[in-house]
Design a protein around this motif. Sequence first.
Motif, PDB file in Angstrom:
ATOM      1  N   ALA A 185       5.359   4.842  -5.248  1.00  0.00           N
ATOM      2  CA  ALA A 185       5.103   4.426  -3.859  1.00  0.00           C
ATOM      3  C   ALA A 185       4.003   5.277  -3.236  1.00  0.00           C
ATOM      4  CB  ALA A 185       6.392   4.541  -3.034  1.00  0.00           C
ATOM      5  N   THR A 186       4.013   6.575  -3.497  1.00  0.00           N
ATOM      6  CA  THR A 186       2.996   7.460  -2.930  1.00  0.00           C
ATOM      7  C   THR A 186       1.611   7.091  -3.456  1.00  0.00           C
ATOM      8  OG1 THR A 186       4.612   9.258  -2.773  1.00  0.00           O
ATOM      9  CG2 THR A 186       2.275   9.854  -2.727  1.00  0.00           C
ATOM     10  N   MET A 187       1.489   6.835  -4.756  1.00  0.00           N
ATOM     11  CA  MET A 187       0.199   6.475  -5.327  1.00  0.00           C
ATOM     12  C   MET A 187      -0.315   5.164  -4.741  1.00  0.00           C
ATOM     13  SD  MET A 187       0.636   7.505  -9.375  1.00  0.00           S
ATOM     14  CE  MET A 187      -1.027   6.959  -9.747  1.00  0.00           C
ATOM     15  N   LEU A 188       0.566   4.182  -4.619  1.00  0.00           N
ATOM     16  CA  LEU A 188       0.138   2.897  -4.074  1.00  0.00           C
ATOM     17  C   LEU A 188      -0.265   3.035  -2.607  1.00  0.00           C
ATOM     18  CD1 LEU A 188       2.828   0.632  -5.749  1.00  0.00           C
ATOM     19  CD2 LEU A 188       0.363   0.585  -6.186  1.00  0.00           C
ATOM     20  N   GLY A 189       0.441   3.887  -1.845  1.00  0.00           N
ATOM     21  CA  GLY A 189       0.058   4.131  -0.458  1.00  0.00           C
ATOM     22  C   GLY A 189      -1.308   4.771  -0.379  1.00  0.00           C
ATOM     23  N   ASP A 190      -1.592   5.731  -1.289  1.00  0.00           N
ATOM     24  CA  ASP A 190      -2.909   6.366  -1.287  1.00  0.00           C
ATOM     25  C   ASP A 190      -4.007   5.368  -1.619  1.00  0.00           C
ATOM     26  OD1 ASP A 190      -1.673   8.757  -0.728  1.00  0.00           O
ATOM     27  OD2 ASP A 190      -1.666   9.470  -2.809  1.00  0.00           O
ATOM     28  N   LEU A 191      -3.677   4.365  -2.416  1.00  0.00           N
ATOM     29  CA  LEU A 191      -4.665   3.356  -2.809  1.00  0.00           C
ATOM     30  C   LEU A 191      -4.783   2.234  -1.776  1.00  0.00           C
ATOM     31  CD1 LEU A 191      -3.769   3.070  -6.612  1.00  0.00           C
ATOM     32  CD2 LEU A 191      -5.819   4.122  -5.633  1.00  0.00           C
ATOM     33  N   GLY A 192      -3.952   2.270  -0.731  1.00  0.00           N
ATOM     34  CA  GLY A 192      -3.996   1.228   0.300  1.00  0.00           C
ATOM     35  C   GLY A 192      -3.277  -0.040  -0.119  1.00  0.00           C
ATOM     36  N   GLU A 193      -2.434   0.049  -1.139  1.00  0.00           N
ATOM     37  CA  GLU A 193      -1.707  -1.134  -1.625  1.00  0.00           C
ATOM     38  C   GLU A 193      -0.333  -1.182  -0.945  1.00  0.00           C
ATOM     39  OE1 GLU A 193      -2.513  -3.469  -3.902  1.00  0.00           O
ATOM     40  OE2 GLU A 193      -4.440  -2.676  -4.585  1.00  0.00           O
ATOM     41  N   GLY A 247      -7.643   6.037 -16.630  1.00  0.00           N
ATOM     42  CA  GLY A 247      -7.930   6.361 -15.236  1.00  0.00           C
ATOM     43  C   GLY A 247      -7.633   5.217 -14.286  1.00  0.00           C
ATOM     44  N   ASP A 248      -6.788   4.268 -14.702  1.00  0.00           N
ATOM     45  CA  ASP A 248      -6.440   3.109 -13.867  1.00  0.00           C
ATOM     46  C   ASP A 248      -5.211   3.483 -13.040  1.00  0.00           C
ATOM     47  OD1 ASP A 248      -5.779   0.689 -12.751  1.00  0.00           O
ATOM     48  OD2 ASP A 248      -6.012  -0.461 -14.610  1.00  0.00           O
ATOM     49  N   ARG A 249      -5.424   4.024 -11.834  1.00  0.00           N
ATOM     50  CA  ARG A 249      -4.313   4.547 -11.028  1.00  0.00           C
ATOM     51  C   ARG A 249      -3.412   3.436 -10.496  1.00  0.00           C
ATOM     52  NH1 ARG A 249      -3.986   9.440  -9.180  1.00  0.00           N
ATOM     53  NH2 ARG A 249      -3.312   8.794  -7.090  1.00  0.00           N
ATOM     54  N   ARG A 250      -3.974   2.301 -10.167  1.00  0.00           N
ATOM     55  CA  ARG A 250      -3.135   1.209  -9.661  1.00  0.00           C
ATOM     56  C   ARG A 250      -2.156   0.752 -10.737  1.00  0.00           C
ATOM     57  NH1 ARG A 250      -3.059  -4.355  -9.701  1.00  0.00           N
ATOM     58  NH2 ARG A 250      -2.292  -5.352  -7.766  1.00  0.00           N
ATOM     59  N   SER A 251      -2.697   0.505 -11.964  1.00  0.00           N
ATOM     60  CA  SER A 251      -1.810   0.093 -13.060  1.00  0.00           C
ATOM     61  C   SER A 251      -0.845   1.216 -13.430  1.00  0.00           C
ATOM     62  CB  SER A 251      -2.655  -0.294 -14.277  1.00  0.00           C
ATOM     63  OG  SER A 251      -3.480  -1.410 -13.978  1.00  0.00           O
ATOM     64  N   GLU A 252      -1.292   2.445 -13.280  1.00  0.00           N
ATOM     65  CA  GLU A 252      -0.395   3.575 -13.556  1.00  0.00           C
ATOM     66  C   GLU A 252       0.786   3.576 -12.590  1.00  0.00           C
ATOM     67  OE1 GLU A 252      -0.450   8.491 -13.381  1.00  0.00           O
ATOM     68  OE2 GLU A 252      -2.333   7.349 -13.313  1.00  0.00           O
ATOM     69  N   ALA A 305       2.655   2.366 -22.200  1.00  0.00           N
ATOM     70  CA  ALA A 305       1.689   1.764 -21.270  1.00  0.00           C
ATOM     71  C   ALA A 305       1.219   2.784 -20.238  1.00  0.00           C
ATOM     72  CB  ALA A 305       2.338   0.568 -20.574  1.00  0.00           C
ATOM     73  N   LEU A 306       2.138   3.629 -19.764  1.00  0.00           N
ATOM     74  CA  LEU A 306       1.773   4.637 -18.764  1.00  0.00           C
ATOM     75  C   LEU A 306       0.731   5.611 -19.310  1.00  0.00           C
ATOM     76  CD1 LEU A 306       2.359   5.827 -15.968  1.00  0.00           C
ATOM     77  CD2 LEU A 306       4.178   7.205 -17.025  1.00  0.00           C
ATOM     78  N   LEU A 363       4.700   3.098 -13.450  1.00  0.00           N
ATOM     79  CA  LEU A 363       5.732   4.050 -13.031  1.00  0.00           C
ATOM     80  C   LEU A 363       6.916   3.313 -12.416  1.00  0.00           C
ATOM     81  CD1 LEU A 363       3.674   6.982 -11.445  1.00  0.00           C
ATOM     82  CD2 LEU A 363       5.267   7.152 -13.367  1.00  0.00           C
ATOM     83  N   ASN A 364       6.643   2.274 -11.637  1.00  0.00           N
ATOM     84  CA  ASN A 364       7.713   1.466 -11.054  1.00  0.00           C
ATOM     85  C   ASN A 364       8.527   0.777 -12.149  1.00  0.00           C
ATOM     86  OD1 ASN A 364       9.033  -0.062  -8.764  1.00  0.00           O
ATOM     87  ND2 ASN A 364       8.091  -1.760  -9.886  1.00  0.00           N
ATOM     88  N   ASN A 365       7.836   0.210 -13.183  1.00  0.00           N
ATOM     89  CA  ASN A 365       8.554  -0.445 -14.288  1.00  0.00           C
ATOM     90  C   ASN A 365       9.433   0.557 -15.038  1.00  0.00           C
ATOM     91  OD1 ASN A 365       7.323  -2.898 -13.731  1.00  0.00           O
ATOM     92  ND2 ASN A 365       5.630  -2.533 -15.166  1.00  0.00           N
TER      93      ASN A 365
END
Length: 293
Positions: free
Chosen positions: A233-241, A201-206, A193-194, A210-212
């Motif tokens: 966590a870093t990617m989600l922070g960059d996305l504002g999630e 290019g779906d960074r949120r789902s990526e 899936a990753l 990664l968490n899974n």
Amino acid sequence: MPFEDRIKGFWHVMRADTPGGAQARRRAAALGAIAVFLLVLLAAVGLFRYVLFGVAAAACGACLAAAVLLVVRHAPRGARLAARVPDSGRRIAHASAGGAARARTHVSPALRGAARWSSRARSVAGLQLATATAGAQRNVRAATARVGAQATAAWPTRTPGVRHREALRANAVGLRLRRDGAYLEAAEEHRVALALFRDLGDRRSEALTLNNLALALDRAGDGAALDLFEQAATMLGDLGEEQHEGEVIANLALAFRRRGSDERSAEVFELALGKLEPDSQAYRKVENLRRAS
């Protein structure tokens, strides 16, 4: 001319030591060689048996007719014929032996030629068959390649929607395997899936995948899970999630606790609570985990 006179005349010409007799003998030998060649040729095509039966039947009929004719016409001269049998027999035997030798001389080259012809025909047929077989195989391969090219041209790649569904399916399979305790198999599904989400290019789902993956590896005892939690966590922070970021940080805190790093775990729990909404269920769950430590 009576029949017996013709026979006598024929044998006289054949036995004569004259140029005409030699020419007649050569012609007879050549005709015999041609007959043998034809018989060999017919045998090569599988018709020799029928020709042989026909020749044998014709020869038997001719012999029977000749015998009857001789008996009827030469009965009065039976005694004289009987007296001359020994001498005639010797002459016939001598003539037969000579004729046989001459026939073998002429027939052997013909037989050898026929054998060479038959062998050459079989070789040519075998070569043609091999060539035809190879050609058929090439045609099959070419047709297969054409079908594959047409299919690729019709649908060169899987559409983004198809790949997205495949990634979601792989994540779901990984989640089920993780609940069943098959952590390494679950990690493989999350890796599939990753890769798909990265390709899309779906960074949120990526990040969520990664968490899974980190959860599966953490339960399997793989230390790489800590780094994967931090990446997610870093990617989600960059996305504002921030809500999802807080949940991933809480998972990292649990991973530290499992490894006996209680102080580090408590610090990370505090960081997670700072990211989560205070009235959310995730916040209350993390708060309970922090207090339990």
